[in-house]
Design an enzyme around this catalytic site. Structure first.
Site, PDB file in Angstrom:
ATOM      1  N   LEU A   1       0.816  -1.218   0.000  1.00 52.19           N
ATOM      2  CA  LEU A   1       0.000   0.000   0.000  1.00 52.19           C
ATOM      3  C   LEU A   1       0.850   1.269   0.000  1.00 52.19           C
ATOM      4  O   LEU A   1       0.383   2.320  -0.439  1.00 52.19           O
ATOM      5  CB  LEU A   1      -0.952   0.014   1.194  1.00 52.19           C
ATOM      6  CG  LEU A   1      -2.151  -0.924   1.097  1.00 52.19           C
ATOM      7  CD1 LEU A   1      -2.949  -0.906   2.393  1.00 52.19           C
ATOM      8  CD2 LEU A   1      -3.036  -0.568  -0.093  1.00 52.19           C
ATOM      9  N   GLU A   2       2.078   1.184   0.466  1.00 55.63           N
ATOM     10  CA  GLU A   2       2.955   2.357   0.498  1.00 55.63           C
ATOM     11  C   GLU A   2       3.744   2.554  -0.792  1.00 55.63           C
ATOM     12  O   GLU A   2       4.315   3.611  -1.025  1.00 55.63           O
ATOM     13  CB  GLU A   2       3.919   2.265   1.688  1.00 55.63           C
ATOM     14  CG  GLU A   2       3.263   2.423   3.036  1.00 55.63           C
ATOM     15  CD  GLU A   2       2.493   1.206   3.509  1.00 55.63           C
ATOM     16  OE1 GLU A   2       1.455   1.393   4.176  1.00 55.63           O
ATOM     17  OE2 GLU A   2       2.899   0.058   3.193  1.00 55.63           O
TER      18      GLU A   2
ATOM     19  N   THR B   1      -8.515 -13.183   5.507  1.00 56.27           N
ATOM     20  CA  THR B   1      -9.421 -12.039   5.596  1.00 56.27           C
ATOM     21  C   THR B   1      -9.502 -11.301   4.264  1.00 56.27           C
ATOM     22  O   THR B   1      -8.763 -11.594   3.326  1.00 56.27           O
ATOM     23  CB  THR B   1      -8.935 -11.042   6.676  1.00 56.27           C
ATOM     24  OG1 THR B   1      -7.726 -10.425   6.219  1.00 56.27           O
ATOM     25  CG2 THR B   1      -8.702 -11.737   8.010  1.00 56.27           C
TER      26      THR B   1
ATOM     27  N   HIS C   1      -8.465  -8.389   3.761  1.00 54.96           N
ATOM     28  CA  HIS C   1      -7.370  -7.429   3.657  1.00 54.96           C
ATOM     29  C   HIS C   1      -6.613  -7.614   2.340  1.00 54.96           C
ATOM     30  O   HIS C   1      -6.174  -6.646   1.722  1.00 54.96           O
ATOM     31  CB  HIS C   1      -6.424  -7.564   4.847  1.00 54.96           C
ATOM     32  CG  HIS C   1      -5.315  -6.567   4.860  1.00 54.96           C
ATOM     33  ND1 HIS C   1      -5.534  -5.217   4.996  1.00 54.96           N
ATOM     34  CD2 HIS C   1      -3.978  -6.720   4.749  1.00 54.96           C
ATOM     35  CE1 HIS C   1      -4.386  -4.577   4.968  1.00 54.96           C
ATOM     36  NE2 HIS C   1      -3.417  -5.471   4.814  1.00 54.96           N
TER      37      HIS C   1
ATOM     38  N   ARG D   1       6.628 -16.902  -9.938  1.00 57.69           N
ATOM     39  CA  ARG D   1       6.526 -15.620 -10.629  1.00 57.69           C
ATOM     40  C   ARG D   1       7.728 -14.714 -10.367  1.00 57.69           C
ATOM     41  O   ARG D   1       8.051 -13.861 -11.183  1.00 57.69           O
ATOM     42  CB  ARG D   1       5.224 -14.928 -10.232  1.00 57.69           C
ATOM     43  CG  ARG D   1       4.032 -15.554 -10.919  1.00 57.69           C
ATOM     44  CD  ARG D   1       2.709 -15.285 -10.214  1.00 57.69           C
ATOM     45  NE  ARG D   1       1.609 -15.900 -10.948  1.00 57.69           N
ATOM     46  CZ  ARG D   1       1.323 -17.196 -10.926  1.00 57.69           C
ATOM     47  NH1 ARG D   1       2.059 -18.038 -10.217  1.00 57.69           N
ATOM     48  NH2 ARG D   1       0.308 -17.674 -11.626  1.00 57.69           N
TER      49      ARG D   1
END
Length: 183
Positions: free
Chosen positions: A60-61, A89, A91, A129
């Site tokens: 996210l950063e 979850t 998230h 990957r």
């Protein structure tokens, strides 16, 4: 196990002027991140470019770091790297969707970004990957950024004075007529 499909990969672009990229990595899964970074570095160097590297806490950063560098530095492009593995979850969905969307918006705003943030179901998928002997998604993200830089340079002819663009490329400071350097 199903056989992997073969994809067409573009040759790396050639550059008249040197290119410098910023690799932004979230090393949450350190071993996977290291493989992604190695692939990105090798691809950038293969194209004759240079790179700098910064680490951020999580996926996210990554877009925030790229946004800061895009506004405040002189990098030609950016490589976003990290790995998000599905957990128990929701998230996972938030991190995957929000980081991808933010990178896309930055790209639409003119930043040349290769997105190599893996979004996978398990560690085994991430390893395949990330590895240079596997799918080398770090190298693929660097190649994507290089192609966008080449495209930007191709269409980036000198800008003509349109609208509010200054006639000359110099910093203009608002000031009084007698001493224009004093605001």
């Amino acid at each position: 196990m199903a056989q992997a499909e073969v994809h067409h990969v573009l040759d790396l672009p050639n550059f008249e002027k040197p290119v410098k990229l910023l690799i932004v990595v979230a090393p949450y899964y350190k071993d996977i991140a290291a493989e992604l970074v190695a692939g990105a570095k090798a691809t950038i160097e293969q194209a004759g470019g240079t790179w700098d590297l910064v680490e951020v806490p999580g996926a996210l950063e990554v877009p925030s770091a790229i946004s800061i560098a895009h506004r405040l530095s002189n990098f030609d492009g950016f490589v976003a790297l990290g790995c998000v593995i599905r957990g128990e979850t929701t998230h996972y969905d938030t991190v995957c969707n929000d980081s991808s969307r933010a990178l896309q918006l930055l790209g639409l705003d003119g930043a040349c970004i290769g997105n190599g943030i893996l979004t996978v179901e398990n560690r085994e998928q991430a390893v395949v990957r990330a590895e240079a002997g596997g799918q080398n998604k770090g190298g693929g993200a660097a190649a994507a950024a290089l192609h966008l830089i080449a495209l930007t340079r191709r269409f980036g002819a000198e800008r003509k004075s349109v609208g509010f663009l200054p006639q000359v490329e110099e910093i203009q400071i608002a000031g009084d007529i007698v001493d224009p350097d004093v605001a």
